[in-house]
Scaffold this motif. Structure first.
Motif, PDB file in Angstrom:
ATOM      1  N   TYR A 156       0.829  -1.198   0.000  1.00  0.00           N
ATOM      2  CA  TYR A 156       0.000   0.000   0.000  1.00  0.00           C
ATOM      3  C   TYR A 156       0.868   1.255   0.000  1.00  0.00           C
ATOM      4  O   TYR A 156       0.616   2.192  -0.753  1.00  0.00           O
ATOM      5  CB  TYR A 156      -0.912  -0.011   1.226  1.00  0.00           C
ATOM      6  CG  TYR A 156      -1.723   1.241   1.397  1.00  0.00           C
ATOM      7  CD1 TYR A 156      -2.821   1.499   0.591  1.00  0.00           C
ATOM      8  CD2 TYR A 156      -1.392   2.180   2.367  1.00  0.00           C
ATOM      9  CE1 TYR A 156      -3.567   2.648   0.756  1.00  0.00           C
ATOM     10  CE2 TYR A 156      -2.125   3.321   2.538  1.00  0.00           C
ATOM     11  CZ  TYR A 156      -3.219   3.552   1.729  1.00  0.00           C
ATOM     12  OH  TYR A 156      -3.941   4.694   1.893  1.00  0.00           O
ATOM     13  N   ARG A 202       2.314   1.985  -3.397  1.00  0.00           N
ATOM     14  CA  ARG A 202       1.379   2.574  -4.363  1.00  0.00           C
ATOM     15  C   ARG A 202       1.156   4.053  -4.102  1.00  0.00           C
ATOM     16  O   ARG A 202       0.733   4.779  -4.990  1.00  0.00           O
ATOM     17  CB  ARG A 202       0.041   1.837  -4.314  1.00  0.00           C
ATOM     18  CG  ARG A 202       0.083   0.468  -4.927  1.00  0.00           C
ATOM     19  CD  ARG A 202      -1.317  -0.076  -5.115  1.00  0.00           C
ATOM     20  NE  ARG A 202      -2.113  -0.099  -3.908  1.00  0.00           N
ATOM     21  CZ  ARG A 202      -2.218  -1.141  -3.088  1.00  0.00           C
ATOM     22  NH1 ARG A 202      -1.577  -2.250  -3.351  1.00  0.00           N
ATOM     23  NH2 ARG A 202      -2.980  -1.082  -2.020  1.00  0.00           N
ATOM     24  N   ARG A 203       1.379   4.511  -2.885  1.00  0.00           N
ATOM     25  CA  ARG A 203       1.144   5.913  -2.543  1.00  0.00           C
ATOM     26  C   ARG A 203       2.321   6.803  -2.910  1.00  0.00           C
ATOM     27  O   ARG A 203       2.245   8.017  -2.772  1.00  0.00           O
ATOM     28  CB  ARG A 203       0.872   6.037  -1.041  1.00  0.00           C
ATOM     29  CG  ARG A 203      -0.322   5.255  -0.595  1.00  0.00           C
ATOM     30  CD  ARG A 203      -1.502   6.001  -0.113  1.00  0.00           C
ATOM     31  NE  ARG A 203      -1.366   7.384   0.178  1.00  0.00           N
ATOM     32  CZ  ARG A 203      -1.814   7.967   1.277  1.00  0.00           C
ATOM     33  NH1 ARG A 203      -2.363   7.248   2.209  1.00  0.00           N
ATOM     34  NH2 ARG A 203      -1.715   9.247   1.455  1.00  0.00           N
ATOM     35  N   PHE A 222      -2.137  10.607  -3.452  1.00  0.00           N
ATOM     36  CA  PHE A 222      -2.966   9.952  -4.449  1.00  0.00           C
ATOM     37  C   PHE A 222      -2.797  10.570  -5.830  1.00  0.00           C
ATOM     38  O   PHE A 222      -2.866   9.886  -6.832  1.00  0.00           O
ATOM     39  CB  PHE A 222      -4.441  10.017  -4.056  1.00  0.00           C
ATOM     40  CG  PHE A 222      -4.734   9.292  -2.783  1.00  0.00           C
ATOM     41  CD1 PHE A 222      -4.859   7.915  -2.769  1.00  0.00           C
ATOM     42  CD2 PHE A 222      -4.862   9.971  -1.592  1.00  0.00           C
ATOM     43  CE1 PHE A 222      -5.118   7.238  -1.595  1.00  0.00           C
ATOM     44  CE2 PHE A 222      -5.124   9.306  -0.418  1.00  0.00           C
ATOM     45  CZ  PHE A 222      -5.252   7.935  -0.411  1.00  0.00           C
TER      46      PHE A 222
END
Length: 96
Positions: free
Chosen positions: A29, A32-33, A67
């Motif tokens: 996670y 991905r950020r 994001f």
């Protein structure tokens, strides 16, 4: 070598896939950020086009929020935008 063979020794892992920390359940996670190419601040010409052309035109300043890039201000010219991108502030970048 076959059509889909990876160059290099077969006993070494591929370098195309980043390593994931097995002890951290949120490692995938967190990965991905991260912003593309680890660029947390960038500038874009107001009217589009290449960033190095027309250095006297205003620039839109953008920061990575985890994001997507979001606009945070403007600069009057290329030099001011580059100074803003390169300044170091406490809290910028990924958490350690």
């Amino acid at each position: 070598m076959g059509k889909h063979s990876r160059p290099g020794p077969s006993n070494q892992p591929s370098r195309a896939v980043p390593r994931v920390d097995a002890d951290n359940p949120f490692a995938a996670y967190d990965n991905r950020r991260r912003p593309p190419m680890d660029i947390y601040r960038r500038h874009r010409p107001t009217h589009g086009g290449a960033g190095h052309l027309r250095p006297d035109e205003p620039r839109v300043l953008e920061e990575w929020n985890g994001f997507a890039y979001e606009p945070v201000g403007t600069a009057l010219e290329l030099v001011a935008a580059q100074v803003w991108v390169n300044e170091v502030q406490v809290g910028d970048g990924p958490a350690a």
